[in-house]
Design an enzyme around this catalytic site. Structure first.
Site, PDB file in Angstrom:
ATOM      1  N   CYS A   1      87.301  49.570 -58.107  1.00  0.00           N
ATOM      2  CA  CYS A   1      86.816  48.599 -59.085  1.00  0.00           C
ATOM      3  C   CYS A   1      86.924  49.217 -60.470  1.00  0.00           C
ATOM      4  O   CYS A   1      86.590  50.395 -60.643  1.00  0.00           O
ATOM      5  CB  CYS A   1      85.367  48.230 -58.771  1.00  0.00           C
ATOM      6  SG  CYS A   1      84.639  47.027 -59.893  1.00  0.00           S
TER       7      CYS A   1
ATOM      8  N   HIS B   1      86.759  40.043 -53.869  1.00  0.00           N
ATOM      9  CA  HIS B   1      86.167  41.041 -54.770  1.00  0.00           C
ATOM     10  C   HIS B   1      85.791  40.397 -56.109  1.00  0.00           C
ATOM     11  O   HIS B   1      84.670  40.572 -56.597  1.00  0.00           O
ATOM     12  CB  HIS B   1      87.186  42.178 -54.964  1.00  0.00           C
ATOM     13  CG  HIS B   1      86.744  43.257 -55.882  1.00  0.00           C
ATOM     14  ND1 HIS B   1      86.352  44.498 -55.440  1.00  0.00           N
ATOM     15  CD2 HIS B   1      86.651  43.308 -57.240  1.00  0.00           C
ATOM     16  CE1 HIS B   1      86.038  45.263 -56.478  1.00  0.00           C
ATOM     17  NE2 HIS B   1      86.206  44.550 -57.583  1.00  0.00           N
ATOM     18  N   GLU B   2      86.723  39.655 -56.700  1.00  0.00           N
ATOM     19  CA  GLU B   2      86.463  39.048 -58.008  1.00  0.00           C
ATOM     20  C   GLU B   2      85.429  37.936 -57.904  1.00  0.00           C
ATOM     21  O   GLU B   2      84.574  37.793 -58.789  1.00  0.00           O
ATOM     22  CB  GLU B   2      87.763  38.537 -58.646  1.00  0.00           C
ATOM     23  CG  GLU B   2      88.815  39.602 -58.884  1.00  0.00           C
ATOM     24  CD  GLU B   2      88.333  40.847 -59.627  1.00  0.00           C
ATOM     25  OE1 GLU B   2      87.377  40.757 -60.427  1.00  0.00           O
ATOM     26  OE2 GLU B   2      88.902  41.935 -59.394  1.00  0.00           O
TER      27      GLU B   2
ATOM     28  N   HIS C   1      82.036  39.499 -57.893  1.00  0.00           N
ATOM     29  CA  HIS C   1      81.587  39.910 -59.225  1.00  0.00           C
ATOM     30  C   HIS C   1      80.832  38.779 -59.909  1.00  0.00           C
ATOM     31  O   HIS C   1      79.779  38.999 -60.515  1.00  0.00           O
ATOM     32  CB  HIS C   1      82.773  40.310 -60.114  1.00  0.00           C
ATOM     33  CG  HIS C   1      83.122  41.754 -60.046  1.00  0.00           C
ATOM     34  ND1 HIS C   1      82.231  42.761 -60.356  1.00  0.00           N
ATOM     35  CD2 HIS C   1      84.279  42.375 -59.723  1.00  0.00           C
ATOM     36  CE1 HIS C   1      82.813  43.933 -60.217  1.00  0.00           C
ATOM     37  NE2 HIS C   1      84.059  43.728 -59.833  1.00  0.00           N
TER      38      HIS C   1
END
Length: 181
Positions: free
Chosen positions: A104, A146-147, A150
Site C-alpha cells: 500500500c 483494496h481501493e 480504503h
C-alpha cells in the site's frame, strides 16, 4: 499508439497520507458534485499514483475524504486496466480466496500476505457522472477490493490476523516514515 491525453498529465503530485492518519480509518463521503474540482482530483490521484509507482490510489490516501479511486493495474494475464471510479460500490466479490502479497502506498515499503477473492465487480460513476461497471480478476480483483476498502476506512493491515498482523505491526513500528501516536 495512444490517442488523447494520459491521465495524470495535468495533475499535481500530492503528499501521501501515511498509516496513523485518522483519515485512513474514516469512511469517505459520497461525491455529489461532478464538476471541475472532481476532474482535478482524479488528475491529481493519477499523477500521485504514478509518481509513487503504485497501481491504485484512493482519495483519502491524499487526505481527501471522498469516495473516488484510480487504477492502472494489470490482471494475472498481464492485461492492463486503466480508469477511475467515483462512489464505487462492490457488487461482487467471489471465486477462490487467494493469499497474496499486498502492499500500500500509505505503508511504503511494506507488504504482507493478504486474503482476497480472485474476482470482483465494482459499480460506480465516471468523473462526468456516467455509470460504470469494472470487472476484475486475479491481481486486478485484489486492487479493486483494496481501493474499495480504503474508501470504507480499512487498510489491508486491518485484514491481517495472528502472526502476519504481529509481523506487519513490528515492521510499521520500525519504518522510517512511522510517527508513534
Amino acid at each position: 499508439m495512444r490517442h488523447g491525453s494520459l491521465p495524470g498529465v495535468h495533475g499535481r503530485v500530492r503528499p501521501l497520507t501515511l498509516l496513523g492518519d485518522p483519515v485512513l480509518h474514516t469512511p469517505c463521503g459520497e461525491v455529489t458534485d461532478f464538476g471541475p474540482e472532481l476532474a482535478d482530483l482524479v488528475e491529481d490521484l493519477f499523477a500521485t499514483m504514478y509518481a509513487a509507482e503504485g497501481v491504485g490510489l484512493a482519495a483519502n490516501q491524499i487526505g481527501v475524504p471522498l469516495r473516488v479511486f484510480v487504477f492502472d493495474c494489470p490482471d494475472d494475464e498481464d492485461v492492463r486496466h486503466l480508469g477511475h471510479v467515483v462512489n464505487p460500490r462492490p457488487v461482487v466479490t467471489d471465486g477462490v480466496v487467494v493469499r497474496g502479497p499486498e502492499g500500500c502506498l500509505s505503508l511504503p515499503g511494506l507488504e504482507a500476505g493478504t486474503e482476497r477473492y480472485d474476482h470482483a465487480v465494482v459499480e460506480g460513476f465516471t468523473v462526468t457522472g456516467e455509470p460504470v461497471t469494472v470487472h476484475g480478476t486475479g491481481f486486478f480483483a485484489r486492487c479493486l477490493q483494496h481501493e474499495s476498502d480504503h474508501l470504507d476506512g480499512t487498510v489491508y493491515a486491518d485484514r491481517l490476523d495472528g502472526r502476519r498482523h504481529r509481523k506487519l505491526t513490528r515492521q510499521v513500528a520500525r519504518a522510517s516514515w512511522h510517527r508513534p501516536a
